[in-house]
Scaffold this active site. Structure first.
Site, short mmCIF file in Angstrom:
data_model
loop_
_atom_site.label_atom_id
_atom_site.label_comp_id
_atom_site.label_asym_id
_atom_site.label_seq_id
_atom_site.Cartn_x
_atom_site.Cartn_y
_atom_site.Cartn_z
N ALA A 1 0.85 -1.03 0.19
CA ALA A 1 0.06 0.11 -0.13
C ALA A 1 0.84 1.27 -0.01
O ALA A 1 2.12 1.05 0.40
CB ALA A 1 -0.78 0.14 1.18
N GLY B 1 0.81 -5.27 0.68
CA GLY B 1 -0.46 -5.28 0.01
C GLY B 1 -0.24 -5.81 -1.22
O GLY B 1 -0.93 -6.47 -2.08
N GLU C 1 -0.66 -9.51 -0.99
CA GLU C 1 -2.00 -9.53 -0.76
C GLU C 1 -2.83 -9.65 -2.10
O GLU C 1 -3.63 -10.52 -2.34
CB GLU C 1 -2.67 -8.54 0.15
CG GLU C 1 -2.20 -9.04 1.78
CD GLU C 1 -2.39 -7.88 2.73
OE1 GLU C 1 -3.15 -7.94 3.67
OE2 GLU C 1 -2.09 -6.52 2.27
N GLU D 1 4.61 -5.50 7.24
CA GLU D 1 3.75 -4.34 7.83
C GLU D 1 4.15 -4.09 9.40
O GLU D 1 4.04 -3.05 9.81
CB GLU D 1 2.33 -4.86 8.01
CG GLU D 1 1.72 -4.76 6.34
CD GLU D 1 1.96 -5.96 5.78
OE1 GLU D 1 0.91 -5.87 4.60
OE2 GLU D 1 2.57 -6.96 5.79
N1 T1G Z 1 4.75 3.27 -0.24
C1 T1G Z 1 5.25 4.54 -0.51
N2 T1G Z 1 6.37 4.81 -0.92
C2 T1G Z 1 7.36 3.92 -0.98
C3 T1G Z 1 6.64 2.46 -0.55
C4 T1G Z 1 5.30 2.32 -0.18
N3 T1G Z 1 4.92 1.34 0.49
N4 T1G Z 1 8.01 1.79 -0.75
C5 T1G Z 1 8.97 2.57 -0.98
N5 T1G Z 1 8.47 3.91 -1.19
C6 T1G Z 1 9.45 4.81 -1.59
C7 T1G Z 1 10.55 5.44 -0.57
O1 T1G Z 1 10.25 6.11 0.38
C8 T1G Z 1 11.50 6.01 -1.52
O2 T1G Z 1 11.21 7.04 -1.71
C9 T1G Z 1 11.25 4.90 -2.80
O3 T1G Z 1 9.93 4.55 -2.71
C10 T1G Z 1 12.16 4.03 -3.26
O4 T1G Z 1 12.35 3.20 -2.00
C11 T1G Z 1 -2.59 -3.25 2.83
C12 T1G Z 1 -1.17 -1.89 4.70
C13 T1G Z 1 10.60 -2.17 -1.64
C14 T1G Z 1 12.29 -3.12 -0.57
O5 T1G Z 1 6.65 -1.98 4.14
O6 T1G Z 1 10.82 -2.04 2.01
O7 T1G Z 1 1.17 -2.88 2.34
O8 T1G Z 1 12.99 8.28 -0.85
O9 T1G Z 1 14.45 3.68 -1.12
O10 T1G Z 1 16.07 0.45 -1.30
O11 T1G Z 1 -1.51 -4.75 4.16
O12 T1G Z 1 11.17 0.53 -0.34
O13 T1G Z 1 12.99 7.83 -3.19
O14 T1G Z 1 11.44 9.54 -2.28
O15 T1G Z 1 13.42 1.93 -0.05
O16 T1G Z 1 15.24 -0.36 -3.57
C15 T1G Z 1 3.98 -2.59 3.17
C16 T1G Z 1 8.26 -0.86 2.03
C17 T1G Z 1 3.34 -1.25 3.20
C18 T1G Z 1 7.57 -2.20 2.09
C19 T1G Z 1 12.61 -1.10 -2.17
N6 T1G Z 1 5.25 -2.45 2.32
N7 T1G Z 1 9.36 -0.64 1.00
O17 T1G Z 1 13.96 -0.81 -1.26
O18 T1G Z 1 14.31 1.61 -2.27
S1 T1G Z 1 1.74 -1.47 4.33
C20 T1G Z 1 6.34 -2.34 2.78
C21 T1G Z 1 10.68 -1.16 1.16
C22 T1G Z 1 0.69 -2.65 3.40
C23 T1G Z 1 -1.46 -3.80 3.30
C24 T1G Z 1 -0.47 -2.90 4.40
C25 T1G Z 1 11.47 -0.55 0.22
C26 T1G Z 1 11.52 -1.76 -1.06
P1 T1G Z 1 12.22 8.17 -2.00
P2 T1G Z 1 13.95 2.77 -1.34
P3 T1G Z 1 14.89 0.28 -2.14
#
Ligand code: T1G
Length: 706
Positions: A63, A105, A108, A128
């Site tokens: 998400a 998500g 999911e 999460e």
């Molecule tokens: N939402 C918004 N922005 C995100 C994002 C996300 N999920 N993931 C990454 N970004 C942005 C980040 O801030 C950065 O921005 C750019 O993308 C590159 O990321 C319904 C509610 C995928 C392993 O927890 O672990 O789903 O700094 O520098 O090192 O149940 O990003 O360039 O402006 O980290 O290559 C669950 C989070 C969400 C995964 C890539 N998902 N992301 O790593 O790049 S909650 C997560 C990561 C959810 C559901 C629930 C990593 C990555 P900027 P980066 P990277």
């Protein structure tokens, strides 16, 4: 159709592409685009099946975390459930084609598909809990149906990803695709197009019975309470999965939704989302543009093969960078290499590395006892004994031995980088790279900017830190830089509290209950009380006459009680470094306090926490207004990754915002009245508190002003 999702046709197979860079987060427009694409799939009689695939570097990273703030503010929480139900109930099969990450998500979404294929290098996971929440789109209901209860609990509580290979063994991935993913997915889709479309929500065999899963949940709760002490989300994830084993799928989703919302509205989640974006924000240096040229770092050298030098050499070797390890004589080198081999051996024992990996890494470390080969290296990290005279000698040698343009870095934890640079003919290449002990484990790297450090050198070190698996935070060149400068007042208060009557164990326990990995006094014993003692003696001349200074630790050091390394410090230590209280120390401190005329009193654990944590905050505010840290979030990231501050509290500056700066300021004024000028409030703190602002506001103003 939204422009974030497009649909194309490969003969009788629809290809639905999610294109929302950088990580295809499920931002507004993406779920809507997917829903429209599924409708079109089922409307178009020429299409037999569909593939959902991500454009760019990944499938879907989850998400859109940036939307959570709005959710909390408006209370409106859009749900992905109707979309996932629409996909699962599609009359035509939907194949999810995964590369990069399918996280949160994203997984999911994939589990709502009828089949999942993946590149062997892909990863899937429910991270999460790292954001203080739980899966909120039926992940706690579909995952146990696909991988079993135990694995689902492990994935949702640890937040750790699993590889596509492991996911294939688990049955979460139906096929691994070597070569081009889309091509492989298209032929897979054609194979299954006429087969029934299995629905994860209907697969209950792996759920087992309540009796079978009860011990799994009990063990998982114990494990979380031990390993993720104080964190609420992992326990909520277990509750949601457990609910799913006892109810229908729909009821399980409702239970999950309720738990998800409770987590999302919690302070822990706000703090952990602050940390998520903070770990990315610290990499951005306002006056160093992204396009700043990087210097090559393909071959490095480390001077000093002691505990820090050896650990730093391992860090470079683990990143695949050949490293020369220099020390004065063969004996010192043998000792240093011995420690490195022992370290690697225990990593193999613990299953962290394979023997093959270790052999490769060891082959990258070349012990040397002169500077002959230093002309070929791109960077040197000096890690010799913490004395200015010795460091200057080493930098004079490096200035002679290294090629022009090589980066000369010092691992000093307190000394003046500009003074070290002043003995070289190339101060623009000199910088501080302050690793934390053990260097091959701790994630933090304080990068210390000297007056003359060039932008290229700074940008290169910031980028290098990511390659080394570290979080690089840029700090200014003041005494103790950021981390240690704040740690001084924190540990000062811990000593004062003991001198005023608090029990040694009570001080440490209060901070451990607060969430710290270890208490301030036990941390002193671990690091060695003599380290601080030597520095205090070196700076005794800077102490203001008449200002109270702690005495207990100096007295312990005068008795040779340096902590774990002498098996005696604040605590006693056995040969396995297990600690136990030492009544002799308590009696000594009481005697010294009586001699010093320090009044004794009962002290609550609340006051212990306030004195220690607010000392951090006050010094942090000074550091910010003096410009030695770029943002308050940088300080938070330093404390989470270098000092064991609990992530679910967001770091000292975020925590102060959570308490409310007016209250923190008020308490600090109380302490100033009670304990004197050491507690003079930082002007920035006073200003923000009186303006009803936060450190987060300060950071926004910094960004706006940049
Ligand atoms: N939402 C918004 N922005 C995100 C994002 C996300 N999920 N993931 C990454 N970004 C942005 C980040 O801030 C950065 O921005 C750019 O993308 C590159 O990321 C319904 C509610 C995928 C392993 O927890 O672990 O789903 O700094 O520098 O090192 O149940 O990003 O360039 O402006 O980290 O290559 C669950 C989070 C969400 C995964 C890539 N998902 N992301 O790593 O790049 S909650 C997560 C990561 C959810 C559901 C629930 C990593 C990555 P900027 P980066 P990277």
């Amino acid at each position: 159709m939204s422009n974030l999702v497009r649909i194309s046709k490969e003969n009788d197979i629809a290809v639905i592409t999610i294109d929302n860079p950088p990580v295809n987060a499920l931002s507004p427009g993406v779920p809507e685009g997917l829903a429209a694409a599924i409708d079109e799939l089922n409307r178009d009689a020429t299409i037999k099946a569909a593939i959902v695939i991500g454009a760019g570097r990944t499938f879907v990273a989850g998400a859109d975390i940036k939307e959570f703030g709005k959710m909390v503010a408006t209370g409106r929480r859009g749900s992905l459930l109707p979309l996932l139900r629409k996909i699962e109930d599609s009359a035509k099969p939907v194949v999810m084609a995964i590369h990069g990450q399918a996280f949160g998500g994203g997984l999911e979404l994939a589990m709502a598909g009828h089949y999942r294929v993946a590149s062997p290098t892909a990863q899937v996971g429910q991270p999460e809990v790292n954001l203080g929440i739980i899966p909120g789109a039926a992940g706690t209901q579909r995952l146990p149906r696909l991988v079993g209860v135990a694995k689902a609990v492990e994935m949702c509580t640890s937040g750790k990803p699993v590889s596509a290979r492991e996911a294939a063994v688990l049955g979460l991935i139906d096929k691994l695709i070597d070569g081009d993913l889309l091509t492989g997915a298209l032929s897979f889709a054609r194979e299954i197009a006429d087969k029934p479309a299995p629905k994860a929500r209907e697969r209950s065999q792996k759920l087992g019975t309540a009796e079978e899963s009860a011990p799994i949940f009990a063990a998982a709760r114990d494990n979380v309470r031990k390993k993720q002490r104080g964190m609420k989300a992992p326990l909520a994830a277990i509750d949601a999965i457990e609910a799913g084993t006892r109810m229908s799928f729909e009821e399980g989703c409702e239970a999950e939704a309720k738990l998800f919302t409770e987590c999302l509205l919690s302070d822990q989640s706000k703090a952990l989302i602050h940390v998520f974006f903070g770990e990315r924000e610290v990499a951005k240096i306002p006056d160093i543009p992204k396009e700043t040229p990087m210097l090559p770092v393909n071959r490095v050298a480390v001077v000093g093969s002691g505990t820090m030098g050896g650990g730093i050499a391992m860090v470079f070797a683990n990143a695949g960078i050949p490293v020369l390890l220099k020390d004065v004589g063969q004996a010192a080198l043998d000792l240093g290499m011995g420690k490195i081999r022992k370290n690697y051996a225990s990593s193999v024992q613990r299953g962290r590395f394979t023997q093959a990996f270790v052999d490769e890494r060891l082959a990258l470390i070349s012990p040397v006892h002169n500077y002959d080969a230093f002309s070929d290296v791109d960077m040197v990290v000096e890690a010799v004994f913490e004395g200015m005279a010795l460091k200057k000698t080493v930098f004079e040698d490096l200035d002679r031995a290294c090629r022009p343009g090589a980066i000369l870095a010092s691992n000093t934890s307190t000394l003046n980088i500009d003074e070290i640079a002043s003995v070289t003919s190339r101060p623009e290449t000199v910088i501080g790279t302050h690793f934390f002990s053990p260097a091959n484990v701790m994630r933090l790297l304080e990068i210390v900017r000297g007056k003359k450090s060039s932008r290229e050198v700074i940008a290169t070190c910031m980028q290098l830190s990511k390659k080394l698996g570290k979080i690089g935070v840029l700090v200014g060149n003041c005494r103790g830089f950021v981390g240690n400068r704040m740690f001084g007042p924190y540990r000062r208060e811990a000593q004062f509290l003991v001198e005023e009557g608090a029990a040694i164990e009570a001080v440490d326990q209060a901070l451990v209950d607060f969430g710290n990995a270890m208490g301030p006094l036990a941390t002193g014993d671990l690091a060695g009380l003599d380290v601080g003692w030597r520095i205090r003696k070196e700076y005794r001349h800077t102490e203001k006459p008449g200002v109270r200074q702690p005495f207990a630790e100096d007295r312990l050091c005068e008795m040779g009680r340096y902590g774990q390394k002498t098996q005696k410090g604040w605590y006693l230590y056995d040969e396995n470094r297990r600690s136990s209280p030492d009544p002799e120390v308590t009696a000594l401190v009481r005697k010294w306090s009586a001699e010093a005329g320090t009044p004794q009193r009962q002290i609550s654990s609340d006051e212990i926490v306030e004195r220690c944590v607010y000392a951090l905050v006050n010094e942090g505010a000074r550091i910010l207004e003096e410009g030695y840290a770029l943002r308050a979030v940088d300080i938070d990231i330093i404390y989470l990754n270098g000092y064991g501050f609990p992530a679910y509290r967001g770091g000292p500056m975020w925590y102060a915002d959570t308490v409310g700066l007016p209250k923190v300021y008020q308490r600090i004024c109380d302490f100033e009245r009670q304990h004197g000028e050491l507690w003079a409030p930082a002007p920035l703190l006073k200003r923000l508190a009186e303006a009803g602002k936060t450190f987060a506001d300060f950071d926004k103003e910094q960004v706006a002003a940049a």
